[in-house]
Write an enzyme that holds these catalytic residues in place. Structure first.
Site, mmCIF file in Angstrom:
data_model
loop_
_atom_site.group_PDB
_atom_site.id
_atom_site.type_symbol
_atom_site.label_atom_id
_atom_site.label_comp_id
_atom_site.label_asym_id
_atom_site.label_seq_id
_atom_site.Cartn_x
_atom_site.Cartn_y
_atom_site.Cartn_z
ATOM 1 N N CYS A 92 3.346 1.660 2.559
ATOM 2 C CA CYS A 92 4.163 0.626 3.452
ATOM 3 C C CYS A 92 5.469 1.264 1.826
ATOM 4 C CB CYS A 92 4.380 -0.723 1.941
ATOM 5 S SG CYS A 92 3.463 -1.651 3.316
ATOM 6 N N ASP A 137 10.557 0.750 17.876
ATOM 7 C CA ASP A 137 11.351 1.294 18.337
ATOM 8 C C ASP A 137 11.691 1.758 17.212
ATOM 9 O OD1 ASP A 137 10.798 2.041 21.048
ATOM 10 O OD2 ASP A 137 12.280 -0.310 21.894
ATOM 11 N N ASP A 176 14.732 4.464 25.479
ATOM 12 C CA ASP A 176 13.139 3.850 25.354
ATOM 13 C C ASP A 176 12.534 3.554 26.657
ATOM 14 O OD1 ASP A 176 10.324 3.434 24.619
ATOM 15 O OD2 ASP A 176 10.908 1.320 25.038
ATOM 16 N N CYS A 202 49.045 -5.080 -1.101
ATOM 17 C CA CYS A 202 49.144 -3.862 -0.435
ATOM 18 C C CYS A 202 47.726 -2.883 -0.224
ATOM 19 C CB CYS A 202 50.096 -3.263 -1.155
ATOM 20 S SG CYS A 202 50.836 -2.353 -2.694
ATOM 21 N N CYS A 235 46.940 -2.731 -3.951
ATOM 22 C CA CYS A 235 45.749 -3.819 -4.597
ATOM 23 C C CYS A 235 44.950 -3.874 -4.547
ATOM 24 C CB CYS A 235 47.312 -4.982 -4.694
ATOM 25 S SG CYS A 235 48.620 -5.524 -4.735
ATOM 26 N N ASP A 295 13.568 -1.945 21.801
ATOM 27 C CA ASP A 295 13.929 -3.328 21.535
ATOM 28 C C ASP A 295 12.802 -3.778 20.898
ATOM 29 O OD1 ASP A 295 11.923 -2.668 23.767
ATOM 30 O OD2 ASP A 295 11.914 -4.629 25.095
ATOM 31 N N CYS A 304 0.905 -0.914 0.013
ATOM 32 C CA CYS A 304 0.132 0.529 0.019
ATOM 33 C C CYS A 304 1.058 1.282 0.082
ATOM 34 C CB CYS A 304 -0.824 -0.032 1.047
ATOM 35 S SG CYS A 304 -0.422 -0.082 2.850
#
Length: 859
Positions: free
Chosen positions: A52, A740, A537, A117, A120, A736, A49
């Site tokens: 989204c 969040d 939080d 090195c 490279c 968590d 939708c």
């Protein structure tokens, strides 16, 4: 914690051939002007939708350096205009996948053979980036791997391998797992053994040559030997050194020359060959030298000793680089080799690779748990310290999750496998650390730009040095010119530039994994080292996220258990979250509440029911006032509880106040110490919460947070983070939960707690495997230490070359008559890269500032 490992599902790139996680075809259209913005088109799968599309667009626009982002829902394409110096396609892919959508690109990790090195690295990256369909390529000298993001419709391994081969190197599909790591280790060991043999031979020969060159004319038996005969002896000793140990440099230099490029091997080959060939001419055609008026001299000691010293540096560097990947080896060493599986009711021992999802696995006392799963029978205590850092065993009962590689205690249990192979928590951690170790930090870009032109510039400087000394130098000018020419070539060291950043990132991220901190890459390390503000939080992060009974205050002669039993009897009929808390507390005390009848709910105020023939009312102060019940003493005490962020439930029986119960979401034991540690580091700490301000400020007061962002709706958390960023501050968000995820994505650094949701973990830049919040401070301290190490390495690499090359060219000779012997130049070059790697290895000794301790039981 028992929940530390639950839900841990870390997304990462795929290695080897790189099978797409999405199956979505992308059509990247990338254009870029030097120093200007780039444009890329990425297919996005899973959008249903306009919301989204808006979420993806917002996440892309929130990335640093993104100037514009447009997402078309109909075509499922995201068009992004961005600054390549600030962000990359990988960041966009991570942002899209972090929201739960699919980016139609593949990312693969390949081994690269033949690099020596930083020059490279630049050539391999240029070769890969030139393949149609390749959007980005990052090559790491320390790990000898290339991480490539590409469109599988336009690019494949064969096309990339051809491009790398044309550049003079070899691209190899990387195998996975511990067997691959063992194979890689065996290859490195073989190379190191051969290098050691060449080193010993060249060093012994160089020592003899040096001895004869300096003291041969003073040794009895040799002092009467003609000079030309001594030169022939030196030739016989130096030639095998030049063309056996020294052949390493010739092969690499010729390979580079065939592809029209130069590298560090070119410098060594040209420098030593110049000294060697001049010596050969002086040995066998002395009249050619003396006829020009030059002093007859040979420099076999210089060519042989330079080769020996360079090989010594490479040998020490190889050993040191091997130690940078020890963290990965230790993590892989945690894996169990076998598992006891019940099949058709019979217990049989099988290799852990043969365990399938759904198998019932038997674990006996002291055994290592082979894969992830859920306990279906028995109980025990499990040591999870090797993954979470928590020292105390965690109780595991029926229905609890167990994690592979952790160690069972004294109990016996069976569990059903839920994640096996590449899907286990340990496998995901290993993959994440490997990707982080192969990443680049933005601070490395300057070194990459210098490395791209380094060798040609040094060759040009060496020829200018030769001409200046030949024209304006003192007699014998040719000898002076030759020695300074060789000194400039051999002192230059692009290796130190190439190893400065990746070795520090490898050791830093590996050490983080050992401490239970997963850091997604070098860019994250660099940003985390510059943090100004950490926003926590509240619910589920600073607090446990679940209300518990903190105080039971009975009056009217009742005991605590009697009051709680009466309250639980009434609340059994309620669906309110606080009701569940009271009932669980009663159960935990072994109380059996009576049966309540006539239950009534008064929304927003309380409940009432009949218990043992008496009318019981539970609710807030307003409900008690409506019921004609009051107790000034309790009400005054309730005000104190409210100031501490607690919710108070009053209980009245037959119109008489019987007491009150205080309920609160308790603060995690280590929260205050974590906040204090951050403040001591000079980091501002803030807390964000949807609770009313009084409750939020009460929690903030207990943990020591000064800045409180209260009454913030989940949808507005990202906007609050952006507001802090608008103050010019670098911000980290610690959370968590699903709500969040937008704030974690919007923050400069998103830090997720290991017990959190998959969405939070996928969106985060740093994942803490345990719930010990002090690891936030540890992660920042480790990032700062790693960033400081990178800066030290880069400073040394640049300072060494900026000072060393002019010294080798002889800039001090006019004023002080001082020249740099090519032998000392070679020694300095050999040890410059070793010093950079050694400095990075000091990160292995990084320690937390506190002893590990348990978080205490989860409510």
């Amino acid at each position: 914690m028992a929940e530390d490992m639950q839900g841990l599902n870390i997304t990462g790139s795929r290695e080897g051939g790189g099978t797409s996680a999405s199956g979505v075809v992308s059509e990247p259209d990338r254009s870029e002007t030097p120093g200007g913005p780039a444009r890329v088109v990425i297919n996005v799968g899973g959008m249903t939708c306009a919301t989204c599309a808006g979420k993806v667009e917002g996440a892309l626009r929130g990335l640093p350096g993104v100037e514009a982002a447009d997402v078309n829902l109909a075509t499922e394409k995201a068009t992004v205009v961005f600054d390549p110096a600030s962000t990359g396609v990988e960041d966009m892919v991570s942002a899209i996948e972090g929201l739960g959508y699919r980016a139609g690109l593949e990312r693969a990790v390949y081994a690269v053979e033949g690099m020596t090195c930083a020059s490279c690295v630049a050539r391999v990256e240029k070769a890969l980036s030139g393949v149609e369909g390749v959007l980005s390529a990052d090559v790491n000298l320390a790990t000898e791997r290339a991480t490539v993001t590409y469109d599988p419709e336009k690019a494949d391994f064969e096309a990339m391998a051809r491009a790398v081969d044309e550049a003079g190197y070899r691209l190899v599909k990387s195998a996975e797992g511990e067997e691959a790591l063992d194979r890689e280790r065996r290859r490195r060991e073989r190379e190191t053994r051969l290098l050691k043999v060449k080193l010993v031979y060249s060093a012994a020969s160089a020592a003899v040559i040096m001895f004869l060159s300096m003291l041969g004319m003073h040794i009895p038996g040799l002092k009467d030997v003609p000079e030309r005969t001594l030169f022939v002896i030196l030739f016989a000793l130096a030639t095998p050194v030049q063309f056996w140990p020294g052949m390493t440099f010739y092969r690499a230099a010729l390979k580079a020359a065939r592809h029209g490029t130069t590298d560090m091997n070119t410098l060594i080959a040209v420098g030593t060959t110049a000294a060697y060939l001049y010596s050969v001419v002086a040995t066998f055609f002395p009249s050619f030298i003396s006829g020009t008026g030059l002093k007859l001299a040979v420099y076999y000691d210089a060519s042989a000793t330079i080769i020996a010293l360079i090989l010594l540096g490479r040998f020490l560097e190889a050993r040191a680089k091997g130690r940078t990947s020890e963290a990965i080896r230790r993590l892989m060493g945690l894996q169990a080799r076998e598992a006891r599986v019940l099949r058709d009711g019979v217990e049989e021992s099988v290799p852990v690779e043969e365990v399938r999802v759904g198998d019932v696995v038997v674990v006996r006392p002291g055994e290592k748990i082979p894969v992830d799963g859920v306990v279906v029978e028995g109980r025990s205590a499990v040591d999870e310290s090797m993954l979470t850092g928590e020292p105390l065993p965690v109780e595991k009962n029926l229905g609890d999750e167990v994690t592979g590689a952790t160690v069972n205690g004294t109990g016996y249990f069976q569990f059903r496998a839920t994640r096996v192979g590449k899907d286990t928590v340990l496998a995901q951690i290993i993959r994440m650390v490997e990707e982080a170790q192969g990443s680049k930090a933005p601070i490395q870009r300057l070194a990459d730009r210098v490395a791209a032109v380094f060798v040609p510039a040094v060759i040009a400087i060496s020829f200018v040095t030769f001409l200046v000394w030949l024209i304006a130098g003192p007699e014998p000018s040719f000898n002076f010119a030759l020695l300074n020419f060789v000194a400039v070539l051999v002192i230059a060291c692009p290796c130190a530039l190439g190893l400065a950043t990746p070795t520090a990132i490898m050791v830093g991220t590996g050490r983080g994994a050992e401490l239970g901190i997963l850091i997604k890459g070098g860019e994250v390390l660099e940003r985390a080292g510059k943090l100004d503000v950490v926003v926590f939080d509240k619910t589920g992060t600073l607090t446990w996220g679940k209300p518990v009974v903190t105080d039971v205050i009975p009056v009217d002669g009742k005991s605590e258990d009697e009051l709680l039993s009466v309250a639980a009897a009434v609340e059994k009929g309620s669906e309110h979250p606080l009701a569940e808390t009271l009932v669980e507390e009663a159960k935990s005390r072994g109380l059996v509440p009576a049966q309540a009848t006539g239950f009534q709910a008064f929304p927003g105020r309380g409940v009432a029911a009949m218990v043992d023939g008496g009318e019981v009312r539970l609710g807030n102060a307003a409900f008690m006032a409506e019921s004609g019940v009051s107790s000034p003493a309790l009400e005054e005490r309730a005000e104190g509880f409210a100031g501490e962020g607690k919710t108070v439930v009053f209980i009245a029986v037959d119109g008489v106040m019987s007491g009150m119960i205080a309920v609160a979401d308790t603060v995690k034991p280590m929260a205050a110490e974590a906040v204090r540690a951050l403040r001591e580091m000079g980091v501002e700490v803030a807390m964000i919460s949807g609770d009313r301000r009084s409750t939020a400020e009460a929690v903030a007061g207990r943990v020591g947070v000064d800045r409180v962002l209260a009454e913030v709706l989940p949808a507005d958390k990202a906007a609050e983070i952006e507001r802090i960023q608008s103050e010019g501050k670098v911000v980290a968000m610690v959370g968590d939960g699903i709500n969040d995820a937008p704030a974690l994505a919007r923050a400069d650094i998103g830090i997720a707690i290991g017990s959190g949701t998959d969405v939070a973990l996928e969106t985060s830049d740093i994942t803490l495997i345990s719930e010990d919040l002090r690891k936030v401070a540890t992660a920042i301290a480790l990032s700062r230490t790693t960033l400081r190490t990178i800066k030290q390495n880069l400073f040394w690499a640049f300072f060494y070359n900026v000072i060393g090359i002019p010294l080798a060219a002889g800039v001090l000779y006019p004023a002080w008559g001082w020249l740099l012997n090519p032998i000392f130049a070679a020694a300095a070059m050999a040890f410059s890269s070793v010093s950079v790697v050694g400095n990075s290895l000091r990160l292995r000794r990084f320690r937390e500032k506190w002893e590990r301790s348990t978080q205490g039981p989860r409510p």
